[in-house]
Design an enzyme around this catalytic site. Structure first.
Site, PDB file in Angstrom:
ATOM      1  N   ASP A 116      47.879 110.079  92.684  1.00 56.60           N
ATOM      2  CA  ASP A 116      47.077 108.914  92.277  1.00 56.60           C
ATOM      3  C   ASP A 116      47.352 107.656  93.090  1.00 56.60           C
ATOM      4  OD1 ASP A 116      45.579 110.181  90.299  1.00 56.60           O
ATOM      5  OD2 ASP A 116      47.223 110.036  88.872  1.00 56.60           O
ATOM      6  N   ASP A 176      39.582 115.719  91.437  1.00 55.82           N
ATOM      7  CA  ASP A 176      39.721 114.254  91.515  1.00 55.82           C
ATOM      8  C   ASP A 176      40.431 113.814  92.801  1.00 55.82           C
ATOM      9  OD1 ASP A 176      39.983 115.614  89.055  1.00 55.82           O
ATOM     10  OD2 ASP A 176      40.587 113.823  87.980  1.00 55.82           O
TER      11      ASP A 176
END
Ligand code: GLY
Length: 390
Positions: A116, A176
């Site tokens: 992330d 993602d």
């Protein structure tokens, strides 16, 4: 000029001024909705600056705001929203607030605990760089790319997404993760070092090979054997089940492969983005207004929560996809999604004081977490879509 024409001229001028002030000047939209949105934009300025309290989502019934520290994957979006509002409105107050919030994400550029780092660093410092051409923003982006590359395994040809659930997965890679490649591509452009781009291309190619089904929908999680690179499992964490179609995952895929085409011009990426976009746009379970249920295969449809965040990621991705293909259906669909959310149904009522714009996103349905509520990244991709539309 007669009196009636004069009145129409004045009304036309007044609407133009309102539209320009709201930054949504590309179509004659619902003025009431624009006024509500403008009020909501200003609420972002009122939110107290605090490095441990990045707004992530809110419970609309209790008015409770979920606040997170910088290590949370959503922490970069609030600064990004302020930068984008500055670009949309030209109001320097958004820039001043963005300058206060952005540094909070800096330490994430050396946090290698998950993939992330791309979301956290690029949605804050990447947006800052679009406004301020500063070497220190570039340095954070390059540092973040360096950190992200430490999670790359050449045997798998992918960046490892998560470190948790080690008893279930050996080397999980989620769709993602395509979004984090923008940090790598941009870092290579800034630094001239091809390493980051090479990692991004290998990751995209591995994802292209293993993450999609024959109908162009994608799996959420692919688990690899880190020693051989073989696929162990095609599975999910946030979808209804392994064979279902998690809506936001489809949007990450369309956006991610379109963005990867921007940097590589690889036609295979464009083809995949178009295939998954078509799957989404023509799906029999897509509601009339285009805002998907959180999973296209939830058996509770039509009594299932929507996911505005998936729609906004898709809208932003489709504007870019239209730019490369000139296929007007992508632009028309993105316009439709934006028009749908610019309504009482989706804009949060101004009586609710909170730094969010849009309601009805779904974060993690299997965990019963953030169901049908305002979530920060829906606003981020909504604002980005407006900028792209402009
Ligand atoms: N990247 C996490 C999510 O989309 O919920």
């Amino acid at each position: 000029m007669n009196k009636v024409s004069f009145i129409f001229l004045i009304l036309g001028f007044a609407s133009l001024v309102t539209a320009c002030r709201t930054g949504i000047n590309s179509q004659p939209q619902n003025t009431a909705a624009n006024n509500i949105l403008e009020t909501r934009y200003k609420m972002l300025l009122d939110y107290p600056v605090d490095s441990m309290s990045m707004p992530r989502s809110m419970n609309i019934k209790t008015n409770e705001i979920r606040k997170v520290p910088s290590r949370d994957w959503t922490s970069g979006f609030f600064a990004g929203n302020l930068w984008q509002l500055y670009r949309l409105t030209g109001d320097s107050r958004y820039k001043e607030q963005a300058q206060k919030w952005t540094p909070f994400s800096k330490k994430e550029s050396v946090n290698s605990n998950s993939h992330d780092v791309g979301f956290k660093v690029f949605c804050s410092f990447g947006e800052a760089l679009k406004v301020e051409n500063k070497k220190e923003h570039e340095a954070v982006i390059i540092k973040g790319a360096e950190t992200l590359c430490t999670r790359f395994n050449p045997k798998v040809g992918s960046i490892r997404s998560w470190d948790f659930n080690k008893e279930i997965w050996d080397y999980p890679v989620i769709i993602d993760n395509m979004m984090n490649l923008e940090l790598l591509f941009e870092a290579s452009k800034i630094s001239g070092n091809p390493k980051y781009r090479d990692v991004a291309v290998q990751h995209a190619n591995t994802t292209l090979k293993n993450q999609f089904r024959a109908d162009n929908s994608c799996y959420h999680v692919i688990d690899y054997n880190p020693n051989t690179g073989e696929v162990r499992k095609k599975t999910t964490l946030q979808g209804y089940n392994d064979d279902s179609v998690w809506a936001r995952g489809q949007a990450w895929a369309v956006y991610g492969f379109t963005m990867s085409y921007r940097y590589t011009k690889d036609p295979a990426y464009l083809k995949q983005a178009e295939g998954t976009a078509q799957f989404f746009m023509t799906n029999k379970n897509l509601p009339e207004d285009g805002i998907p249920y959180w999973d296209f295969k939830d058996p509770s449809i039509p009594n299932s929560p929507r996911d505005v965040s998936a729609a906004m990621v898709m809208a932003s991705g489709l504007y870019e996809l239209y730019g490369y293909t000139k296929n007007k259906s992508y632009r028309a669909f993105a316009d439709k999604l934006i028009a749908s959310v610019q309504s009482d149904k989706y804009i949060i009522n101004t009586a609710i004081k909170a730094p969010f714009l849009l309601d009805h996103s779904t974060g993690n349905w299997p965990k019963n977490d953030e169901i049908d509520e305002p979530i920060i990244y829906a606003d981020y991709y909504y604002l980005e879509a407006l900028l792209r539309k402009k």
